[in-house]
Design a protein around this motif. Structure first.
Motif, PDB file in Angstrom:
ATOM      1  N   LYS A 257      33.065  42.516  38.792  1.00 55.96           N
ATOM      2  CA  LYS A 257      33.304  41.129  38.361  1.00 55.96           C
ATOM      3  C   LYS A 257      33.107  40.997  36.852  1.00 55.96           C
ATOM      4  O   LYS A 257      33.931  40.400  36.154  1.00 55.96           O
TER       5      LYS A 257
ATOM      6  N   ASN B 246      35.921  42.759  34.959  1.00 56.53           N
ATOM      7  CA  ASN B 246      37.122  41.933  34.940  1.00 56.53           C
ATOM      8  C   ASN B 246      37.003  40.776  33.955  1.00 56.53           C
ATOM      9  O   ASN B 246      37.977  40.422  33.286  1.00 56.53           O
ATOM     10  N   GLN B 247      35.801  40.189  33.842  1.00 46.60           N
ATOM     11  CA  GLN B 247      35.592  39.111  32.867  1.00 46.60           C
ATOM     12  C   GLN B 247      35.824  39.627  31.444  1.00 46.60           C
ATOM     13  O   GLN B 247      36.489  38.978  30.637  1.00 46.60           O
TER      14      GLN B 247
ATOM     15  N   THR C 153      43.408  41.604  34.172  1.00 43.75           N
ATOM     16  CA  THR C 153      42.344  42.104  35.036  1.00 43.75           C
ATOM     17  C   THR C 153      42.437  43.624  35.115  1.00 43.75           C
ATOM     18  O   THR C 153      43.438  44.220  34.702  1.00 43.75           O
TER      19      THR C 153
END
Length: 89
Positions: free
Chosen positions: A6, A9-10, A19
């Motif tokens: 997560k 991806n940020q 992404t």
């Protein structure tokens, strides 16, 4: 890498506006195009070579990413090579 998917991806979204999965898909498409242009393999052989076990799924994946079928891209590439734009001829 020591970070969660997560968080990765940020970071990718902030820096590249993509992404991780989009980056992977871009790389796969680049490799498919390279193989279509520079090899004598059939589309089916390229699909299997890159890990796609289902030829129709490969075609749908390619079309979703590029808005054209692998066969259309292959034809376009061949036409370009045969045209006046090819400096080798």
């Amino acid at each position: 890498m020591g970070i969660s998917s997560k968080r990765l991806n940020q970071i990718l979204k902030e820096k590249l506006n993509k992404t991780g999965m989009q980056i992977i898909h871009d790389r796969i498409i680049l490799e498919v195009k390279r193989k279509i242009i520079h090899s004598e393999l059939t589309i089916k052989e390229i699909a299997y070579d890159l890990g796609f076990s289902d030829r129709p799924y490969f075609s749908r994946f390619f079309k979703k990413q590029t808005q054209q079928t692998p066969e259309a891209f292959q034809k376009q590439a061949k036409n370009h090579i045969e045209s006046k734009f090819n400096t080798l001829i």
